[in-house]
Design a protein around this motif. Structure first.
Motif, PDB file in Angstrom:
ATOM      1  N   SER A 123      13.741  10.806   3.019  1.00  0.00           N
ATOM      2  CA  SER A 123      14.365  10.028   1.947  1.00  0.00           C
ATOM      3  C   SER A 123      13.496   8.836   1.546  1.00  0.00           C
ATOM      4  CB  SER A 123      15.782   9.588   2.327  1.00  0.00           C
ATOM      5  OG  SER A 123      15.786   8.865   3.522  1.00  0.00           O
ATOM      6  N   ASN A 124      12.783   8.230   2.491  1.00  0.00           N
ATOM      7  CA  ASN A 124      11.873   7.135   2.142  1.00  0.00           C
ATOM      8  C   ASN A 124      10.720   7.627   1.277  1.00  0.00           C
ATOM      9  OD1 ASN A 124      13.461   5.405   3.610  1.00  0.00           O
ATOM     10  ND2 ASN A 124      11.974   5.046   5.227  1.00  0.00           N
ATOM     11  N   ALA A 125      10.146   8.779   1.633  1.00  0.00           N
ATOM     12  CA  ALA A 125       9.059   9.341   0.832  1.00  0.00           C
ATOM     13  C   ALA A 125       9.562   9.673  -0.571  1.00  0.00           C
ATOM     14  CB  ALA A 125       8.479  10.579   1.514  1.00  0.00           C
ATOM     15  N   ALA A 126      10.745  10.255  -0.662  1.00  0.00           N
ATOM     16  CA  ALA A 126      11.325  10.576  -1.969  1.00  0.00           C
ATOM     17  C   ALA A 126      11.493   9.319  -2.803  1.00  0.00           C
ATOM     18  CB  ALA A 126      12.670  11.284  -1.785  1.00  0.00           C
ATOM     19  N   TRP A 127      12.011   8.266  -2.197  1.00  0.00           N
ATOM     20  CA  TRP A 127      12.230   7.011  -2.926  1.00  0.00           C
ATOM     21  C   TRP A 127      10.908   6.439  -3.437  1.00  0.00           C
ATOM     22  CZ3 TRP A 127      10.821   1.926  -2.892  1.00  0.00           C
ATOM     23  CH2 TRP A 127      11.581   1.074  -3.692  1.00  0.00           C
ATOM     24  N   LEU A 128       9.887   6.463  -2.581  1.00  0.00           N
ATOM     25  CA  LEU A 128       8.590   5.928  -3.011  1.00  0.00           C
ATOM     26  C   LEU A 128       8.029   6.728  -4.183  1.00  0.00           C
ATOM     27  CD1 LEU A 128       6.895   5.046   0.388  1.00  0.00           C
ATOM     28  CD2 LEU A 128       7.718   3.456  -1.358  1.00  0.00           C
ATOM     29  N   TRP A 136      11.156  16.065  -1.327  1.00  0.00           N
ATOM     30  CA  TRP A 136      11.652  15.298  -0.172  1.00  0.00           C
ATOM     31  C   TRP A 136      13.151  15.061  -0.267  1.00  0.00           C
ATOM     32  CZ3 TRP A 136       8.816  16.200   3.556  1.00  0.00           C
ATOM     33  CH2 TRP A 136       7.425  16.185   3.476  1.00  0.00           C
ATOM     34  N   LEU A 137      13.680  14.894  -1.477  1.00  0.00           N
ATOM     35  CA  LEU A 137      15.134  14.749  -1.630  1.00  0.00           C
ATOM     36  C   LEU A 137      15.858  15.999  -1.157  1.00  0.00           C
ATOM     37  CD1 LEU A 137      15.510  12.980  -5.084  1.00  0.00           C
ATOM     38  CD2 LEU A 137      16.168  12.063  -2.841  1.00  0.00           C
ATOM     39  N   ARG A 138      15.338  17.161  -1.535  1.00  0.00           N
ATOM     40  CA  ARG A 138      15.975  18.413  -1.114  1.00  0.00           C
ATOM     41  C   ARG A 138      15.977  18.549   0.403  1.00  0.00           C
ATOM     42  NH1 ARG A 138      13.802  22.512  -5.823  1.00  0.00           N
ATOM     43  NH2 ARG A 138      15.673  22.330  -7.100  1.00  0.00           N
ATOM     44  N   LEU A 139      14.862  18.208   1.032  1.00  0.00           N
ATOM     45  CA  LEU A 139      14.803  18.314   2.492  1.00  0.00           C
ATOM     46  C   LEU A 139      15.740  17.305   3.153  1.00  0.00           C
ATOM     47  CD1 LEU A 139      10.997  18.981   2.954  1.00  0.00           C
ATOM     48  CD2 LEU A 139      12.876  20.552   3.460  1.00  0.00           C
ATOM     49  N   ALA A 140      15.793  16.084   2.617  1.00  0.00           N
ATOM     50  CA  ALA A 140      16.710  15.084   3.168  1.00  0.00           C
ATOM     51  C   ALA A 140      18.155  15.545   2.992  1.00  0.00           C
ATOM     52  CB  ALA A 140      16.486  13.723   2.500  1.00  0.00           C
ATOM     53  N   ALA A 141      18.465  16.131   1.842  1.00  0.00           N
ATOM     54  CA  ALA A 141      19.817  16.652   1.601  1.00  0.00           C
ATOM     55  C   ALA A 141      20.132  17.767   2.590  1.00  0.00           C
ATOM     56  CB  ALA A 141      19.943  17.156   0.166  1.00  0.00           C
ATOM     57  N   ASP A 188       0.848  -1.191   0.000  1.00  0.00           N
ATOM     58  CA  ASP A 188       0.000   0.000   0.000  1.00  0.00           C
ATOM     59  C   ASP A 188       0.890   1.251   0.000  1.00  0.00           C
ATOM     60  OD1 ASP A 188      -1.843   2.032   0.357  1.00  0.00           O
ATOM     61  OD2 ASP A 188      -3.035   0.903   1.821  1.00  0.00           O
ATOM     62  N   ILE A 189       1.276   1.684  -1.187  1.00  0.00           N
ATOM     63  CA  ILE A 189       2.209   2.800  -1.325  1.00  0.00           C
ATOM     64  C   ILE A 189       1.588   4.099  -0.818  1.00  0.00           C
ATOM     65  CG2 ILE A 189       3.630   4.126  -2.939  1.00  0.00           C
ATOM     66  CD1 ILE A 189       4.430   1.108  -2.442  1.00  0.00           C
ATOM     67  N   GLY A 190       0.325   4.320  -1.105  1.00  0.00           N
ATOM     68  CA  GLY A 190      -0.342   5.527  -0.635  1.00  0.00           C
ATOM     69  C   GLY A 190      -0.336   5.637   0.878  1.00  0.00           C
ATOM     70  N   LYS A 191      -0.632   4.542   1.548  1.00  0.00           N
ATOM     71  CA  LYS A 191      -0.624   4.534   3.015  1.00  0.00           C
ATOM     72  C   LYS A 191       0.794   4.707   3.549  1.00  0.00           C
ATOM     73  CE  LYS A 191      -2.345   1.848   6.930  1.00  0.00           C
ATOM     74  NZ  LYS A 191      -3.023   0.607   7.328  1.00  0.00           N
ATOM     75  N   ALA A 192       1.761   4.062   2.908  1.00  0.00           N
ATOM     76  CA  ALA A 192       3.159   4.214   3.322  1.00  0.00           C
ATOM     77  C   ALA A 192       3.581   5.675   3.203  1.00  0.00           C
ATOM     78  CB  ALA A 192       4.062   3.319   2.480  1.00  0.00           C
ATOM     79  N   LEU A 193       3.200   6.301   2.095  1.00  0.00           N
ATOM     80  CA  LEU A 193       3.532   7.711   1.908  1.00  0.00           C
ATOM     81  C   LEU A 193       2.885   8.578   2.979  1.00  0.00           C
ATOM     82  CD1 LEU A 193       3.450   8.051  -1.960  1.00  0.00           C
ATOM     83  CD2 LEU A 193       5.366   8.627  -0.462  1.00  0.00           C
ATOM     84  N   TRP A 194       1.664   8.271   3.336  1.00  0.00           N
ATOM     85  CA  TRP A 194       0.988   9.060   4.372  1.00  0.00           C
ATOM     86  C   TRP A 194       1.814   9.049   5.657  1.00  0.00           C
ATOM     87  CZ3 TRP A 194      -0.763   8.712   9.282  1.00  0.00           C
ATOM     88  CH2 TRP A 194      -1.592   9.745   9.725  1.00  0.00           C
ATOM     89  N   HIS A 195       2.253   7.871   6.072  1.00  0.00           N
ATOM     90  CA  HIS A 195       3.037   7.752   7.310  1.00  0.00           C
ATOM     91  C   HIS A 195       4.407   8.421   7.168  1.00  0.00           C
ATOM     92  CE1 HIS A 195       0.260   5.270   9.550  1.00  0.00           C
ATOM     93  NE2 HIS A 195       0.119   4.490   8.489  1.00  0.00           N
ATOM     94  N   TYR A 196       5.093   8.143   6.059  1.00  0.00           N
ATOM     95  CA  TYR A 196       6.417   8.730   5.871  1.00  0.00           C
ATOM     96  C   TYR A 196       6.348  10.248   5.765  1.00  0.00           C
ATOM     97  CZ  TYR A 196       8.606   4.166   5.186  1.00  0.00           C
ATOM     98  OH  TYR A 196       9.091   2.889   5.359  1.00  0.00           O
TER      99      TYR A 196
END
Length: 116
Positions: free
Chosen positions: A55-60, A84-89, A34-42
């Motif tokens: 970084s997990n949200a960016a990857w998804l 999300w990549l920019r924020l993780a960076a 469930d990618i949508g649910k995973a994204l919600w949590h991340y």
């Protein structure tokens, strides 16, 4: 006074808070497909500044969207991956920093080897 050390310890304490459950729930949702649910949590944890969630949200977004359970357009997925990549960076993730560069150079957050 040592501001840098103080911020380091504050960040470590903040990352071990109750919102760590958001990461576990995100992982469980991802493993369930469930990618949508995973994204919600991340994304909930990412908004709190947790770099791993960013970084997990960016990857998804970069690798699993759009899909049956991730209802965004490809363009929106790429925008969110870059966000999300920019924020993780900014939070010190050097791999995310490299990926931002790749994204801006190649136009994708995917690994350059995967780009035709």
């Amino acid at each position: 006074q040592n501001c840098e050390l103080g911020v380091f310890h504050f960040k470590m304490a903040a990352e071990k808070g109750r919102w760590g459950k958001l990461l576990r729930d995100g992982l469980e949702a991802y493993l369930d497909g469930d990618i949508g649910k995973a994204l919600w949590h991340y994304e909930a944890a990412a908004e709190l500044g947790y770099e791993v969630a960013q970084s997990n949200a960016a990857w998804l977004y970069a690798n699993k969207c759009p899909s049956e359970t991730c209802h965004v357009t490809l363009e929106r997925a790429q925008e969110m991956a870059l966000k999300w990549l920019r924020l993780a960076a900014d939070n010190g993730n050097q791999e995310a920093r490299r990926m931002v560069g790749d994204y801006l150079w190649y136009g994708s957050a995917a690994d350059p080897a995967d780009i035709p």
